[in-house]
Scaffold this motif. Sequence first.
Motif, PDB file in Angstrom:
ATOM      1  N   LEU A  70       0.822  -1.202   0.000  1.00  0.00           N
ATOM      2  CA  LEU A  70       0.000   0.000   0.000  1.00  0.00           C
ATOM      3  C   LEU A  70       0.861   1.260   0.000  1.00  0.00           C
ATOM      4  CD1 LEU A  70      -2.990   0.787   0.021  1.00  0.00           C
ATOM      5  CD2 LEU A  70      -2.903   0.821   2.511  1.00  0.00           C
ATOM      6  N   GLY A  71       1.953   1.244   0.751  1.00  0.00           N
ATOM      7  CA  GLY A  71       2.820   2.411   0.832  1.00  0.00           C
ATOM      8  C   GLY A  71       3.545   2.718  -0.457  1.00  0.00           C
ATOM      9  N   GLY A  72       3.831   1.700  -1.242  1.00  0.00           N
ATOM     10  CA  GLY A  72       4.556   1.887  -2.507  1.00  0.00           C
ATOM     11  C   GLY A  72       3.689   1.793  -3.729  1.00  0.00           C
ATOM     12  N   PHE A  73       2.359   1.779  -3.529  1.00  0.00           N
ATOM     13  CA  PHE A  73       1.405   1.709  -4.630  1.00  0.00           C
ATOM     14  C   PHE A  73       1.632   0.482  -5.512  1.00  0.00           C
ATOM     15  CE2 PHE A  73      -0.888   3.359  -8.455  1.00  0.00           C
ATOM     16  CZ  PHE A  73      -2.088   3.627  -7.834  1.00  0.00           C
ATOM     17  N   GLY A  74       2.148  -0.576  -4.909  1.00  0.00           N
ATOM     18  CA  GLY A  74       2.320  -1.820  -5.650  1.00  0.00           C
ATOM     19  C   GLY A  74       3.416  -1.799  -6.681  1.00  0.00           C
ATOM     20  N   ARG A  75       4.276  -0.786  -6.629  1.00  0.00           N
ATOM     21  CA  ARG A  75       5.304  -0.646  -7.662  1.00  0.00           C
ATOM     22  C   ARG A  75       6.681  -1.100  -7.194  1.00  0.00           C
ATOM     23  NH1 ARG A  75       3.236   5.162 -10.105  1.00  0.00           N
ATOM     24  NH2 ARG A  75       1.542   4.289 -11.379  1.00  0.00           N
ATOM     25  N   ARG A  76       6.781  -1.621  -5.978  1.00  0.00           N
ATOM     26  CA  ARG A  76       8.080  -2.086  -5.486  1.00  0.00           C
ATOM     27  C   ARG A  76       8.173  -3.603  -5.602  1.00  0.00           C
ATOM     28  NH1 ARG A  76       8.107   1.242   0.189  1.00  0.00           N
ATOM     29  NH2 ARG A  76       6.133   0.116   0.372  1.00  0.00           N
ATOM     30  N   THR A  77       9.366  -4.082  -5.880  1.00  0.00           N
ATOM     31  CA  THR A  77       9.598  -5.525  -5.928  1.00  0.00           C
ATOM     32  C   THR A  77       9.516  -6.101  -4.520  1.00  0.00           C
ATOM     33  OG1 THR A  77      11.025  -5.315  -7.861  1.00  0.00           O
ATOM     34  CG2 THR A  77      11.226  -7.334  -6.564  1.00  0.00           C
ATOM     35  N   MET A  78       8.795  -7.202  -4.374  1.00  0.00           N
ATOM     36  CA  MET A  78       8.693  -7.879  -3.085  1.00  0.00           C
ATOM     37  C   MET A  78       9.088  -9.340  -3.277  1.00  0.00           C
ATOM     38  SD  MET A  78       5.183  -6.223  -1.525  1.00  0.00           S
ATOM     39  CE  MET A  78       5.639  -6.618   0.162  1.00  0.00           C
ATOM     40  N   ASP A  79       9.817  -9.875  -2.325  1.00  0.00           N
ATOM     41  CA  ASP A  79      10.339 -11.236  -2.437  1.00  0.00           C
ATOM     42  C   ASP A  79       9.317 -12.233  -1.900  1.00  0.00           C
ATOM     43  OD1 ASP A  79      12.080 -13.295  -2.982  1.00  0.00           O
ATOM     44  OD2 ASP A  79      13.206 -13.071  -1.106  1.00  0.00           O
ATOM     45  N   LEU A  80       8.186 -12.345  -2.601  1.00  0.00           N
ATOM     46  CA  LEU A  80       7.139 -13.268  -2.200  1.00  0.00           C
ATOM     47  C   LEU A  80       7.364 -14.637  -2.831  1.00  0.00           C
ATOM     48  CD1 LEU A  80       5.826 -10.605  -1.291  1.00  0.00           C
ATOM     49  CD2 LEU A  80       3.651 -11.464  -2.191  1.00  0.00           C
ATOM     50  N   THR A  81       6.894 -15.673  -2.156  1.00  0.00           N
ATOM     51  CA  THR A  81       6.912 -17.005  -2.745  1.00  0.00           C
ATOM     52  C   THR A  81       5.753 -17.129  -3.725  1.00  0.00           C
ATOM     53  OG1 THR A  81       5.445 -17.984  -1.094  1.00  0.00           O
ATOM     54  CG2 THR A  81       7.828 -17.937  -0.579  1.00  0.00           C
ATOM     55  N   PRO A  82       5.819 -18.060  -4.670  1.00  0.00           N
ATOM     56  CA  PRO A  82       4.683 -18.278  -5.555  1.00  0.00           C
ATOM     57  C   PRO A  82       3.392 -18.605  -4.789  1.00  0.00           C
ATOM     58  CG  PRO A  82       6.612 -19.344  -6.458  1.00  0.00           C
ATOM     59  CD  PRO A  82       6.993 -18.860  -5.087  1.00  0.00           C
ATOM     60  N   GLU A  83       3.509 -19.318  -3.667  1.00  0.00           N
ATOM     61  CA  GLU A  83       2.319 -19.626  -2.876  1.00  0.00           C
ATOM     62  C   GLU A  83       1.719 -18.357  -2.281  1.00  0.00           C
ATOM     63  OE1 GLU A  83      -0.655 -21.974  -0.894  1.00  0.00           O
ATOM     64  OE2 GLU A  83       0.502 -22.062  -2.753  1.00  0.00           O
ATOM     65  N   GLU A  84       2.563 -17.426  -1.868  1.00  0.00           N
ATOM     66  CA  GLU A  84       2.049 -16.153  -1.370  1.00  0.00           C
ATOM     67  C   GLU A  84       1.369 -15.363  -2.487  1.00  0.00           C
ATOM     68  OE1 GLU A  84       4.944 -14.844   2.297  1.00  0.00           O
ATOM     69  OE2 GLU A  84       5.834 -14.896   0.279  1.00  0.00           O
ATOM     70  N   VAL A  85       1.959 -15.381  -3.668  1.00  0.00           N
ATOM     71  CA  VAL A  85       1.330 -14.706  -4.800  1.00  0.00           C
ATOM     72  C   VAL A  85      -0.030 -15.333  -5.103  1.00  0.00           C
ATOM     73  CG1 VAL A  85       1.489 -14.265  -7.289  1.00  0.00           C
ATOM     74  CG2 VAL A  85       3.496 -13.926  -5.822  1.00  0.00           C
ATOM     75  N   ARG A  86      -0.089 -16.656  -5.134  1.00  0.00           N
ATOM     76  CA  ARG A  86      -1.358 -17.338  -5.432  1.00  0.00           C
ATOM     77  C   ARG A  86      -2.444 -16.968  -4.430  1.00  0.00           C
ATOM     78  NH1 ARG A  86      -4.448 -21.552  -3.959  1.00  0.00           N
ATOM     79  NH2 ARG A  86      -3.087 -22.082  -2.208  1.00  0.00           N
TER      80      ARG A  86
END
Length: 260
Positions: A70-86
């Motif tokens: 929310l703070g970066g308006f979704g424009r920052r790279t985040m080191d999420l796992t594929p399961e977190e993305v899903r």
Amino acid sequence: MTPMVDLVADLGEGFGAYTMGDDESLLEMLTSANVACGFHAGDPRIMDATVRSCVENRVAVGAHPSFPDLGGFGRRTMDLTPEEVRTDVLYQIGALQAFAVAHGTRVRHVAPHGRLGNLVAVRADYARAVVDAVAALDESLIILAQDGELADAARARGLRVGIVGIADRAYRDDGTLVPRSEPGAVIHDADEVARRTLRMVTEGVIRSVDGKDLPVACDTVLLHGDSPGAIALAGRIREELLAAGVEIASLDKVLSGTGA
């Protein structure tokens, strides 16, 4: 055969008392909307009001899921796992679907936002995660994407894909967008944006930053309403498309094969 294209924009990207863009004016020009689902922008009140306005204007509702940034308006790279993305994508579509059902409609498409949208074009694991979320919820949902990993993964699962043309963003020779962190990533010249849009829709090409004409199967044009002059430019693009004989139609109709 008459060329046909959908017009889509990102809506509901305020938060609390803060607003971004003139959604009501933009809605008059659209056939589809990417609605923020609370992770990069939007909140329950804004989501509710945006879906209501879409229904009133007969604009198809689509989910615009993002990294939880929310703070970066979704424009920052985040080191999420594929399961977190899903699970994050599934969560966001489900939230918007609740508001859609409450207003007598349903979510029609899914268009990943920001940095997530960039990465699913080149990361197969993230692309599969998004497709897994969409397929598990509703296989009739359309995936909006650029050509790349997400589009390929969606087609492999039998999902419909709408290719997005973004006329005010610079493209590299490989078809990916120039990152916003680099100079020239966003094109501000209205004449140039209008010319690029017409070429995408009527000729199926867009010029890269290195001067190469890239093939692009443009099913929907992404319009913007969050910068000075954006509403006037969006109106100009719509009028020039119509003047060129292009039919502005729903994404369902565009993808049905009855048009271009």
